[in-house]
Structure formats: C-alpha cells, structure tokens
Design a protein around this motif. Structure first.
Motif, PDB file in Angstrom:
ATOM      1  N   VAL A 156       0.848  -1.189   0.000  1.00 56.56           N
ATOM      2  CA  VAL A 156       0.000   0.000   0.000  1.00 56.56           C
ATOM      3  C   VAL A 156       0.887   1.244   0.000  1.00 56.56           C
ATOM      4  N   ILE A 157       0.560   2.204  -0.861  1.00 61.43           N
ATOM      5  CA  ILE A 157       1.371   3.420  -0.961  1.00 61.43           C
ATOM      6  C   ILE A 157       1.367   4.131   0.390  1.00 61.43           C
ATOM      7  N   PRO A 158       2.555   4.402   0.955  1.00 60.86           N
ATOM      8  CA  PRO A 158       2.610   5.044   2.265  1.00 60.86           C
ATOM      9  C   PRO A 158       2.200   6.511   2.213  1.00 60.86           C
ATOM     10  N   SER A 159       1.935   7.074   3.388  1.00 57.87           N
ATOM     11  CA  SER A 159       1.497   8.471   3.484  1.00 57.87           C
ATOM     12  C   SER A 159       2.646   9.455   3.307  1.00 57.87           C
ATOM     13  N   GLY A 160       3.856   8.984   3.391  1.00 64.49           N
ATOM     14  CA  GLY A 160       5.030   9.839   3.218  1.00 64.49           C
ATOM     15  C   GLY A 160       6.277   8.994   3.334  1.00 64.49           C
ATOM     16  N   GLU A 161       7.420   9.610   3.120  1.00 66.13           N
ATOM     17  CA  GLU A 161       8.661   8.866   3.237  1.00 66.13           C
ATOM     18  C   GLU A 161       9.775   9.743   3.777  1.00 66.13           C
ATOM     19  N   PHE A 162      10.766   9.084   4.370  1.00 65.37           N
ATOM     20  CA  PHE A 162      11.915   9.761   4.962  1.00 65.37           C
ATOM     21  C   PHE A 162      13.189   9.084   4.474  1.00 65.37           C
ATOM     22  N   THR A 163      14.226   9.888   4.228  1.00 68.71           N
ATOM     23  CA  THR A 163      15.533   9.377   3.846  1.00 68.71           C
ATOM     24  C   THR A 163      16.481   9.547   5.021  1.00 68.71           C
ATOM     25  N   LEU A 164      17.086   8.444   5.478  1.00 61.47           N
ATOM     26  CA  LEU A 164      18.009   8.474   6.608  1.00 61.47           C
ATOM     27  C   LEU A 164      19.378   7.992   6.142  1.00 61.47           C
ATOM     28  N   LEU A 165      20.359   8.874   6.230  1.00 60.12           N
ATOM     29  CA  LEU A 165      21.742   8.545   5.903  1.00 60.12           C
ATOM     30  C   LEU A 165      22.482   8.348   7.220  1.00 60.12           C
ATOM     31  N   VAL A 166      22.850   7.109   7.491  1.00 61.99           N
ATOM     32  CA  VAL A 166      23.449   6.747   8.776  1.00 61.99           C
ATOM     33  C   VAL A 166      24.891   6.312   8.540  1.00 61.99           C
ATOM     34  N   GLY A 167      25.801   6.753   9.413  1.00 63.04           N
ATOM     35  CA  GLY A 167      27.177   6.317   9.249  1.00 63.04           C
ATOM     36  C   GLY A 167      28.080   6.770  10.365  1.00 63.04           C
ATOM     37  N   ASP A 168      29.249   6.146  10.422  1.00 62.32           N
ATOM     38  CA  ASP A 168      30.245   6.541  11.417  1.00 62.32           C
ATOM     39  C   ASP A 168      30.876   7.873  11.031  1.00 62.32           C
ATOM     40  N   TRP A 169      31.473   8.538  12.017  1.00 63.18           N
ATOM     41  CA  TRP A 169      31.999   9.884  11.796  1.00 63.18           C
ATOM     42  C   TRP A 169      33.223  10.135  12.663  1.00 63.18           C
ATOM     43  N   TYR A 170      34.138  10.955  12.113  1.00 60.21           N
ATOM     44  CA  TYR A 170      35.366  11.335  12.811  1.00 60.21           C
ATOM     45  C   TYR A 170      35.405  12.840  13.036  1.00 60.21           C
ATOM     46  N   LYS A 171      35.891  13.230  14.220  1.00 55.60           N
ATOM     47  CA  LYS A 171      36.166  14.650  14.453  1.00 55.60           C
ATOM     48  C   LYS A 171      37.431  15.076  13.705  1.00 55.60           C
ATOM     49  N   THR A 172      38.322  14.128  13.470  1.00 57.30           N
ATOM     50  CA  THR A 172      39.603  14.424  12.837  1.00 57.30           C
ATOM     51  C   THR A 172      39.399  14.860  11.388  1.00 57.30           C
ATOM     52  N   GLY A 206       5.072  12.158  11.737  1.00 61.33           N
ATOM     53  CA  GLY A 206       3.986  11.560  10.985  1.00 61.33           C
ATOM     54  C   GLY A 206       2.713  11.559  11.802  1.00 61.33           C
ATOM     55  N   GLU A 207       1.621  11.137  11.166  1.00 61.44           N
ATOM     56  CA  GLU A 207       0.317  11.143  11.825  1.00 61.44           C
ATOM     57  C   GLU A 207      -0.037   9.748  12.335  1.00 61.44           C
ATOM     58  N   ALA A 208      -0.634   9.709  13.494  1.00 63.73           N
ATOM     59  CA  ALA A 208      -1.035   8.437  14.098  1.00 63.73           C
ATOM     60  C   ALA A 208      -1.939   7.653  13.157  1.00 63.73           C
ATOM     61  N   GLY A 209      -1.712   6.364  13.091  1.00 59.73           N
ATOM     62  CA  GLY A 209      -2.531   5.481  12.269  1.00 59.73           C
ATOM     63  C   GLY A 209      -2.065   5.350  10.836  1.00 59.73           C
ATOM     64  N   LYS A 210      -1.133   6.178  10.408  1.00 52.41           N
ATOM     65  CA  LYS A 210      -0.659   6.124   9.023  1.00 52.41           C
ATOM     66  C   LYS A 210       0.679   5.386   8.929  1.00 52.41           C
ATOM     67  N   THR A 211       1.000   4.983   7.706  1.00 53.86           N
ATOM     68  CA  THR A 211       2.217   4.213   7.454  1.00 53.86           C
ATOM     69  C   THR A 211       3.188   5.040   6.634  1.00 53.86           C
ATOM     70  N   TYR A 212       4.486   4.960   6.984  1.00 49.54           N
ATOM     71  CA  TYR A 212       5.515   5.759   6.336  1.00 49.54           C
ATOM     72  C   TYR A 212       6.668   4.873   5.866  1.00 49.54           C
ATOM     73  N   LYS A 213       7.268   5.311   4.788  1.00 49.68           N
ATOM     74  CA  LYS A 213       8.423   4.614   4.227  1.00 49.68           C
ATOM     75  C   LYS A 213       9.708   5.254   4.774  1.00 49.68           C
ATOM     76  N   PHE A 214      10.585   4.430   5.308  1.00 47.98           N
ATOM     77  CA  PHE A 214      11.896   4.875   5.769  1.00 47.98           C
ATOM     78  C   PHE A 214      12.955   4.267   4.857  1.00 47.98           C
ATOM     79  N   ARG A 215      13.684   5.130   4.156  1.00 47.95           N
ATOM     80  CA  ARG A 215      14.802   4.694   3.317  1.00 47.95           C
ATOM     81  C   ARG A 215      16.083   4.889   4.134  1.00 47.95           C
ATOM     82  N   VAL A 216      16.761   3.804   4.476  1.00 46.56           N
ATOM     83  CA  VAL A 216      17.904   3.864   5.388  1.00 46.56           C
ATOM     84  C   VAL A 216      19.149   3.350   4.671  1.00 46.56           C
ATOM     85  N   SER A 217      20.198   4.165   4.649  1.00 45.68           N
ATOM     86  CA  SER A 217      21.457   3.799   3.983  1.00 45.68           C
ATOM     87  C   SER A 217      22.620   3.966   4.951  1.00 45.68           C
TER      88      SER A 217
END
Length: 541
Positions: A156-172, A206-217
């Motif tokens: 079922v087509i979701p009510s919205g979607e989010f893009t999440l870019l996850v990764g390790d990080w250095y202060k250096t 998002g809104e209660a009761g709705k479904t959302y797409k999470f794109r996680v990389s």
C-alpha cells in the motif's frame, strides 16, 4: 487534387508521430552542484566539511524510473574530485561511473557534467565522493528512484517517506586521516554515528494510524550498524533496488554501503519514540538516536533505548531471511522471479580472498595477493583508445595464488565476455566483517557460510529467491557467494566498501567486453570527457 488531399493527411500523421515521440521521451532532471569546504558542527565542535550547494549532507535526488539525470559538478575544493552514484547501474555508460578507473578526476576550480539515465531501476541509493578520503568530510547524499505510476507496487502506498543517511563519523580532519593511511597506519576508531549529519537531534514527524516509508542507507567508512525504532515494527519491502518478501523485524543490520527500505505504521499512542542506530561488531558500541514524532505529541521520547543484537550468528540468520519477492514487479511489469538465475549454467568462477599485509613498513590490503594501485590514466580511457602499458588481464588471477599474507602492488583488471554468467566467492580470512560493492550490475546473493568455501557448499545455495543487491557483507572468517549476469558492457569497479581497505588496495576492475561496436551495448566516449595521464595528449572530441 491528390496532392491537395494527401499532404494534410501526411502532415497530420507526421504531427501525431512527433507528438508521440515527445511524450515518449523520458524526463530530464538538471542539477548544478557547487562543491565547497565549509564549517559544520555534527558533534558540537566546528570542523571542516565538504558541502554541496552549502548543504551537509548533500541534496537528495528524487527520480522516477528511466529519468535522465544531468549533474554539473563545480569543484571549488583544493583537491581533484569525483562523485560515484552508488548502485546506479549506468547501463551502457560506464563513462559516468565516477571512479578513478573510469574517469579523470575534476581539477580544482573547474567543472564536469555527469549525464546518465536511471534505466529500469527503482529503490534506495546514495552518492558519495570516491577521491582520496573526501567521504570522511561529507559530499554524500541520498538518491531515491520511485516507480512509474503505471507499475504496481507490492504494498500500500505510504502516506510519506523519509531518507536516513546513517554512518560513522570522525572529528579528525579528512586530510589528517588520509595522511595516516599514506603513512601506512590504520584509521582510528570512529568518534560517533550520525543520522543525516547529526547526532541525537533529527526529528521525523507523521500522523497516528498512518504508514511511512523509511529509506535507510549506511554511508559510513567502516562500521556496520543496527537500525530500530522504539515500540515499532519494521516491515522490509526493498533492498537496493529489489522488492523483498515482506518480513517484519524488530531491528535490521545494515552494513557499510548498503541500503534498505522499510514501512513503519504509527500504531502507538501519540508521543515521541526513539529511532536508534548502534554499531555492530565493535568495542565499544557507538549509539545515536533521532525521534519519531506523532503529530500533536507533547511528550519527549523516554524509557530505555531498545536493545540491539550483539552476536554475529544473529546477523547471519537475519541475512538468510532477506529474500526476493518473486511475484512483485520492479521497474518493469514482469515479475522479479521471471529470471530463473538458478537454472543458468555458470561460465566462470572467481574466488576472491581479501588479505592484510605489511609492504615496506606500510599497511596494505589486497585481493588474491594483489594490492591495487590506480594508474594516472583511467582504465576505461586506456581500453577505449588502446593506450598500451596501463593494464593487462594477467595481473590478478581468478583464485588466490599466494601463501600467507604476502602481496604485491599491481593494477587489477579481470576480463569478461559480455553476458558471462559468473559465480563470485568472497573469502574473508580475517576476524573483521567485510563489505563488497559492485558497480554496473546487481547480483544474486546465494549463500553465506563459515570457514573456507569449497565446491560442495553449492548444495546449500539459494537458487530460487536470493535477493539481488549491489553491496554484500562477508562475515569474519567466512565466505559469501553471489551469482551475476555481466550484461552491462564497460569497465566496472569491484571494491571493498570499507574505506581504509579500499584506499590501501582492496579493489579491482572487471572489463566486460565484446568486439561489437554498437550503441545498443555501449555509448561512445562523451563529448565532454576529461583526459589525463597518458591520454592527456588525445585531441578533444
């Protein structure tokens, strides 16, 4: 009289044909990206980042299947620069792949325009710099490809979607990190994990009761992660361009370079909930959070963070549950399972063993005993223009041919004939997890196993619904097997997604070739191609 009658009819037909041609042409999207240094604060302290149009991370490209993408990259850095479009197959256009084996890097204060089509692809992808260790400073972003409206989705087509870019990080600073590698030293342990360039900050509403797409990389340099959302189930629907069986998970392991897409239904009480990512197979464990917020929430996320898995066997068991949805369409209306990969004869087998060694007092990594070095002339240019002395097809062998940890420097290119159906075994003899990425093609992941691969383990292969993807993990002291139809002509990078390993030699190129000169199999060299190395003398096209 006849001319007077036929001419309007002919012109009418011609006009209709022209209109149909215009309608049928796939959409173009044009972007101008200025690459600059800028001050960023991902961990609360100022550091130098690489920005795209002033943004960190860079802008997300939102495309539709078969869109034509035109990106004018203006390099304002003090270094040469390239971007690769990770997972975009570049059908017939390896010229646009953005790695040192196919492209001359863009010099400072100049520009170069990428032109490619996201032909017959859907799903979640990323882009990032491939030069030096620029990825450690930014320059990466999301690249999403939606299905055409005429192709059904298996959910079922979701009510919205989010893009999440996850990764390790250095202060250096990235230049200091690069200097460490050039001195033959290893990178330090990362300082943190980030979600979209932030730690413990991001909010997704998002809104209660709705479904959302999470794109996680996972856009990190070295660290596998586990992703989970407090109190919510993750329904996996897509992995790197392939629709999956819709299994439900409490959490998902996502290894370096990989992308997954899940559906999340907001079926709890209105409030805030933790989105959690933690590092896998590390000591100590790094953790960062974001917030899933229900509209109207007046309460902050609270309570204990959902616990992530800790052992390797759990990850292996989960990986085996990720399978192809055989009845779903992807970019085309035909079912994904219509390509019966398990019945195709294997024409060639590669056994690729990674290794770590000390060469002249410096750390190097290798594949089958060869630690890859990029020549100053891109391999693609050398191949196209028949420039001798750049590479040969005998430097690296199909099977490991060395003993112990000995290795030597070389330019690794393996030759294939267009449409070769190939088995590749990644053999990991080290105590750390590996991650391997292939440009130009997706492959079927057919098996994982402990210890040494042997021919008899083929009996355990999944020859029916193995998932297709472009990046695969190889567990410590284990093997992973893939099957791939090499049906995309060009010079394609096969590399470790662990940046230290890749930078210090753990990569190779696959020359997929036949002697037919045809625009149906490969485009001509682009008019704006950059020349460098031994190709520098070639006349401009």
């Amino acid at each position: 009289m006849k001319h007077g009658i036929l001419t309007p009819i002919f012109l009418g037909i011609l006009a209709c044909w022209s209109a149909i041609s215009v309608i049928a042409e796939d959409r173009y999207q044009f972007f101008t990206w200025e690459i600059t240094y800028g001050t960023i604060f991902p961990l609360g302290v100022p550091q130098e980042g690489i920005l795209i149009n002033g943004q960190f991370p860079g802008p997300t490209i939102e495309a539709i299947t078969n869109d034509n993408i035109v990106v004018n990259v203006i390099n304002k850095l003090d270094d040469k620069f390239l971007i690769t479009w990770s997972g975009i197959k570049q059908r017939r256009t390896s010229w646009q792949d953005g790695v040192l084996g196919t492209n001359c890097p863009i010099p400072p204060n100049t520009n170069w325009t990428y032109k490619f089509q996201v032909k017959d692809q859907i799903g979640t992808y990323t882009y990032f710099p491939t030069t030096k260790i620029h990825k450690a400073a930014g320059g990466f972003g999301g690249f999403n490809i939606a299905q055409r409206s005429v192709i059904d989705t298996p959910y079922v087509i979701p009510s919205g979607e989010f893009t999440l870019l996850v990764g390790d990080w250095y202060k250096t600073n990235h230049k200091i990190l690069r200097r460490l590698l050039d001195l033959g030293k290893t990178l330090p342990f990362p300082d943190a994990l980030l979600i979209n360039g932030q730690k413990d900050v991001g909010v997704f509403t998002g809104e209660a009761g709705k479904t959302y797409k999470f794109r996680v990389s996972n856009v990190g340099l070295a660290t596998s992660i586990n992703f989970r959302i407090q109190g919510h189930k993750l329904k996996l629907i897509e992995v790197e361009g392939a629709h999956t069986l819709q299994e439900t998970y409490e959490s998902l392991d996502i290894h370096v370079g990989q992308s997954m897409t899940v559906l999340v239904t907001l079926d709890k009480s209105i409030g805030d909930y933790y989105i959690v990512t933690s590092s896998r197979f590390t000591n100590p464990i790094l953790t960062t959070t974001a917030t899933l917020r229900y509209s109207g929430s007046n309460s902050k996320a609270s309570g204990q963070l959902p616990i992530g898995p800790t052992d390797v066997d759990w990850s292996i068991r989960q990986a085996r549950t990720i399978r192809l949805n055989l009845t779903a369409n992807a970019a085309r209306p035909n079912p994904q399972g219509s390509f019966h990969y398990g019945t195709i004869p294997i024409l060639r087998t590669l056994q690729l063993a990674n290794s770590k060694s000390n060469m002249n007092g410096k750390l190097r990594y290798a594949v089958n005993g060869i630690s890859h070095i990029n020549p100053s002339t891109p391999l693609k240019l050398a191949d196209w223009f028949n420039i001798p002395g750049i590479f040969d097809l005998n430097t690296i062998k199909d099977v490991p041919s060395f003993s112990g940890n000995s290795a030597k420097l070389g330019t690794s290119v393996i030759g294939f004939t267009l449409h070769d159906f190939t088995e590749i075994i990644f053999q990991n003899n080290e105590n750390t997890i590996q991650s391997w990425h292939m440009d130009g093609s997706s492959f079927y992941v057919v098996g994982f196993g402990n210890g040494k691969w042997t021919p008899n383990v083929r009996e355990t292969y999944n020859l029916v619904d193995g998932i297709t993807r472009y990046t695969v993990q190889v567990y410590p002291n284990s093997w992973t097997a893939i099957l791939v139809s090499l049906d995309n002509k060009g010079m394609w990078n096969l590399r470790s997604a662990i940046w230290e390993s890749r930078y210090l030699g753990q990569e190779l190129y696959m020359r997929v070739w036949n002697n037919e000169k045809s625009l149906y199999t490969e485009t001509n060299v682009p008019a704006n191609v950059l020349f460098c190395g031994k190709a520098k003398h070639l006349p401009k096209l």
